[in-house]
Design an enzyme around this catalytic site. Sequence first.
Site, short mmCIF file in Angstrom:
data_model
loop_
_atom_site.label_atom_id
_atom_site.label_comp_id
_atom_site.label_asym_id
_atom_site.label_seq_id
_atom_site.Cartn_x
_atom_site.Cartn_y
_atom_site.Cartn_z
N ASP A 104 0.99 -1.07 -0.14
CA ASP A 104 0.17 -0.10 0.00
C ASP A 104 0.94 1.33 -0.03
O ASP A 104 2.05 1.20 0.38
CB ASP A 104 -0.96 0.05 1.22
N1 URA Z 1 -1.14 -5.75 4.03
C1 URA Z 1 -1.58 -4.72 4.12
O1 URA Z 1 -2.70 -4.46 4.47
N2 URA Z 1 -0.98 -3.83 3.12
C2 URA Z 1 0.27 -3.91 2.54
O2 URA Z 1 0.81 -2.87 1.97
C3 URA Z 1 0.76 -5.01 2.71
C4 URA Z 1 -0.13 -6.36 3.20
#
Ligand code: URA
Length: 243
Positions: A104
């Site tokens: 993310d």
């Molecule tokens: N899980 C999440 O919630 N975000 C990420 O970036 C990776 C795994």
Amino acid sequence: MRIDRLLANSGYGSRSEVRALIRAGRVALAGSIIRDPGTDIPDSERALLQIDGQPALIRRYYYLMIDKPSGVITALDDPTHRTIAEFIPPAYQHAGLSPVGRLDRDTTGLLILTNEGVLNHRLTSPKHGVEKVYDVVFTGPPLDPVKDPTDFAAGIKLADGFCCQPAKLQIIASHHAQLTITEGKFHQVKRMFAAGEREVTALRRLSVGPLQLDPSLGSGGVRELSEAEITALYETVSLERPH
Ligand code: URA
């Protein structure tokens, strides 16, 4: 593969730069100058390529790790956000690298980039069960040293009803843990914690299979994987490394 693509992928410059190199008569195959950038070079003849009379270093596959900073999206091109493309050194910019999985925008840590599609697919496919370890800081109810690891090991049920694969929760403090998962659903870690009324405030990926984030990189740092690291990644997904 076309000679211009082959040389660009091997780090000799952009497509237009390598075309200029070829048109200038600096590239030869088995002693004969090549002037057409569209010339096809069979795999069996790659070793015969020369640039300025020296053997060309032809590489097909690249493997990099980036310590992804927060505020950067896992994409190579975006009209509004900063992307990981800005961290790829110029020598690799034309190699056709893709990120292995996604983090993310606000997640930091280990992101692998490669142009070897089969390895990329296997590392991300839930079928291969590659473990990813995340460092998680959150707000909400404190962790219970017995109940929470048990719940994560049993498989957390997300708000939409999806049942996660068993995960390992290692508690570091009441609001800090390391979580090992083998899947990579959208916002997976955040949603697993949200299932316990918790909100993730900092998420950092520490490892993918046998590959650990190099702590010396620092935010935005990038380096090629070592031969041992590449070999370990192929072994973990039972794949033979291509030449
Ligand atoms: N899980 C999440 O919630 N975000 C990420 O970036 C990776 C795994």
